[in-house]
Design a protein around this motif. Structure first.
Motif, PDB file in Angstrom:
ATOM      1  N   LYS A  60       0.819  -1.215   0.000  1.00  0.00           N
ATOM      2  CA  LYS A  60       0.000   0.000   0.000  1.00  0.00           C
ATOM      3  C   LYS A  60       0.856   1.269   0.000  1.00  0.00           C
ATOM      4  O   LYS A  60       0.494   2.258  -0.619  1.00  0.00           O
ATOM      5  CB  LYS A  60      -0.932   0.012   1.223  1.00  0.00           C
ATOM      6  CG  LYS A  60      -2.108  -0.929   1.069  1.00  0.00           C
ATOM      7  CD  LYS A  60      -3.076  -0.796   2.218  1.00  0.00           C
ATOM      8  CE  LYS A  60      -2.454  -1.256   3.508  1.00  0.00           C
ATOM      9  NZ  LYS A  60      -3.399  -1.229   4.638  1.00  0.00           N
ATOM     10  N   HIS A  61       1.987   1.219   0.689  1.00  0.00           N
ATOM     11  CA  HIS A  61       2.822   2.434   0.679  1.00  0.00           C
ATOM     12  C   HIS A  61       3.382   2.647  -0.728  1.00  0.00           C
ATOM     13  O   HIS A  61       3.509   3.769  -1.193  1.00  0.00           O
ATOM     14  CB  HIS A  61       3.911   2.384   1.757  1.00  0.00           C
ATOM     15  CG  HIS A  61       5.295   2.134   1.268  1.00  0.00           C
ATOM     16  ND1 HIS A  61       5.664   0.946   0.705  1.00  0.00           N
ATOM     17  CD2 HIS A  61       6.404   2.921   1.239  1.00  0.00           C
ATOM     18  CE1 HIS A  61       6.930   1.022   0.355  1.00  0.00           C
ATOM     19  NE2 HIS A  61       7.407   2.198   0.662  1.00  0.00           N
ATOM     20  N   GLU A  62       3.636   1.560  -1.425  1.00  0.00           N
ATOM     21  CA  GLU A  62       4.119   1.677  -2.796  1.00  0.00           C
ATOM     22  C   GLU A  62       3.001   2.216  -3.700  1.00  0.00           C
ATOM     23  O   GLU A  62       3.252   3.003  -4.615  1.00  0.00           O
ATOM     24  CB  GLU A  62       4.602   0.306  -3.287  1.00  0.00           C
ATOM     25  CG  GLU A  62       5.440   0.333  -4.549  1.00  0.00           C
ATOM     26  CD  GLU A  62       6.812   0.983  -4.380  1.00  0.00           C
ATOM     27  OE1 GLU A  62       7.312   1.050  -3.237  1.00  0.00           O
ATOM     28  OE2 GLU A  62       7.366   1.429  -5.403  1.00  0.00           O
ATOM     29  N   ARG A  89      14.190   0.375   7.964  1.00  0.00           N
ATOM     30  CA  ARG A  89      14.769  -0.930   7.611  1.00  0.00           C
ATOM     31  C   ARG A  89      14.237  -1.402   6.253  1.00  0.00           C
ATOM     32  O   ARG A  89      14.969  -1.967   5.440  1.00  0.00           O
ATOM     33  CB  ARG A  89      14.456  -1.957   8.711  1.00  0.00           C
ATOM     34  CG  ARG A  89      15.085  -1.573  10.050  1.00  0.00           C
ATOM     35  CD  ARG A  89      14.742  -2.566  11.136  1.00  0.00           C
ATOM     36  NE  ARG A  89      15.320  -3.867  10.891  1.00  0.00           N
ATOM     37  CZ  ARG A  89      14.712  -5.031  11.172  1.00  0.00           C
ATOM     38  NH1 ARG A  89      13.507  -5.034  11.710  1.00  0.00           N
ATOM     39  NH2 ARG A  89      15.313  -6.163  10.929  1.00  0.00           N
ATOM     40  N   HIS A  90      12.971  -1.158   6.018  1.00  0.00           N
ATOM     41  CA  HIS A  90      12.382  -1.512   4.716  1.00  0.00           C
ATOM     42  C   HIS A  90      13.134  -0.827   3.576  1.00  0.00           C
ATOM     43  O   HIS A  90      13.496  -1.454   2.584  1.00  0.00           O
ATOM     44  CB  HIS A  90      10.896  -1.120   4.696  1.00  0.00           C
ATOM     45  CG  HIS A  90      10.481  -0.375   3.473  1.00  0.00           C
ATOM     46  ND1 HIS A  90      10.382  -0.988   2.244  1.00  0.00           N
ATOM     47  CD2 HIS A  90      10.196   0.935   3.246  1.00  0.00           C
ATOM     48  CE1 HIS A  90      10.040  -0.090   1.339  1.00  0.00           C
ATOM     49  NE2 HIS A  90       9.932   1.080   1.922  1.00  0.00           N
ATOM     50  N   GLU A  91      13.369   0.469   3.741  1.00  0.00           N
ATOM     51  CA  GLU A  91      13.989   1.219   2.649  1.00  0.00           C
ATOM     52  C   GLU A  91      15.451   0.795   2.465  1.00  0.00           C
ATOM     53  O   GLU A  91      15.950   0.771   1.336  1.00  0.00           O
ATOM     54  CB  GLU A  91      13.876   2.716   2.955  1.00  0.00           C
ATOM     55  CG  GLU A  91      13.692   3.604   1.769  1.00  0.00           C
ATOM     56  CD  GLU A  91      12.404   3.377   0.984  1.00  0.00           C
ATOM     57  OE1 GLU A  91      12.507   2.885  -0.151  1.00  0.00           O
ATOM     58  OE2 GLU A  91      11.316   3.675   1.490  1.00  0.00           O
ATOM     59  N   ALA A  92      16.106   0.447   3.575  1.00  0.00           N
ATOM     60  CA  ALA A  92      17.484  -0.051   3.474  1.00  0.00           C
ATOM     61  C   ALA A  92      17.513  -1.370   2.711  1.00  0.00           C
ATOM     62  O   ALA A  92      18.377  -1.590   1.850  1.00  0.00           O
ATOM     63  CB  ALA A  92      18.087  -0.214   4.875  1.00  0.00           C
TER      64      ALA A  92
HETATM   65 FE   LIG Z   1       9.420   2.832   0.790  1.00  0.00          FE
END
Ligand SMILES: [Fe+2]
Ligand SMILES: [Fe+2]
Length: 305
Positions: A71-73, A262-265
């Motif tokens: 959903k964030h995407e 952490r997700h973005e990393a």
């Molecule tokens: Fe993201």
């Protein structure tokens, strides 16, 4: 490909929507992301307005899903379409406290990316009143971005053409204002400078893209704000300079770190895609945090040729 599997690159809009929204209940996450990507291309680039708007509506259908990551995407992608028809569902998501913070953040940011003046009052409200720092900071940036886009400076500033086509939460700092890495790093990390200016330094450093600029950006991982740190990781995923790998691994491994960081990393490591990145990502496929596990899946899918 099995017989009942659909070729995502030649699927109809409705087929893409059904894959994205997992209508049959057994779509792989990586395929859902691919369907989203294809719908986004149509939504952003089709010269047929009706088709583009339909794609955007189908993308927004996915806000009913459970996956925070997906959903964030979806919210991010809607912000990149340049079409204001994407704004109403994004406003709804920002207002919806049942949505996760990372999703609401991305919705607010997307309203800024769309330059949606009609959302200014809503963004002001959440900037002042939302209990989450990440949401307040995102709204602050979105408000500033919309105002900047309307401003005279935006037309006269000397902004170097970027390698990157993304619409960012802030434009890079003009090249004649500051191009020295050391000074940009100081602005980046100065807690007394408005966040929008600090982001402008961040995107200028990204556009410089040298090892030195990357290491300056990595110093931003010591910031107290999860929002700020996740953006640093995001730009590392764009730059794809392996010099950033150690810092990204450190952040991904920090158990006290916010999921959004952490997700973005993890995704940045997927974009860089060295053998070391792959090994590290594989070790996060069973992480306790869902958004990290799912990011590892998507990131490893990016690495695959
Ligand atoms: Fe993201
Ligand atoms: Fe974000």
């Amino acid at each position: 490909m099995s017989q009942d599997e659909i070729d995502i690159d030649n699927a109809s809009l409705e087929q893409l929507r059904d894959i994205l929204c997992n209508v049959n209940g057994k779509e792989l996450l990586a395929n859902r992301f691919r369907a989203l990507f294809n719908l986004k291309c149509i939504g952003a680039e089709s010269t047929n307005t009706e088709e583009a708007e339909k794609a955007i509506t189908y993308i927004a259908d996915c806000f009913q899903d459970e996956s925070e990551l997906l959903k964030h995407e979806v919210a991010y992608v809607l912000g990149q379409t340049h079409r204001l028809v994407a704004a109403p569902p994004l406003r709804q998501v920002l207002k919806d406290n049942n949505q996760q913070i990372m999703v609401r953040h991305e919705a607010a940011e997307a309203l800024g990316a769309l330059g949606d003046k009609d959302s200014l009052a809503l963004l002001q409200d959440y900037y002042k009143n939302d209990p989450s720092l990440e949401i307040r900071q995102t709204c602050e940036l979105a408000i500033e971005r919309i105002k900047w886009e309307q401003s005279e400076e935006s037309k006269t500033e000397n902004i170097e053409k970027s390698l990157y086509t993304s619409i960012d939460p802030a434009p890079p700092m003009p090249s004649d204002v500051e191009s020295k890495v050391e000074k940009l790093q100081r602005i980046l990390n100065d807690q007394d400078t408005p966040l929008f200016e600090r982001y402008r330094a961040m995107f200028r450093l990204r556009d410089l893209g040298t090892d030195e600029a990357c290491l300056a950006l990595a110093s931003g991982f010591d910031d107290p704000s999860a929002l700020f740190k996740h953006e640093i990781a995001y730009v590392f995923g764009q730059i794809c300079n392996p010099v950033t790998v150690p810092a990204l691994i450190t952040v991904l491994k920090r158990e006290t770190e916010a999921g959004m960081v952490r997700h973005e990393a993890a995704e940045a490591l997927g974009a860089i895609g060295t053998d070391e990145c792959t090994r590290v990502l594989e070790s996060f496929l069973h992480d306790d945090e869902r958004v990290v596990r799912e990011s590892a899946i998507v990131a490893l899918d990016m690495v695959e040729p």
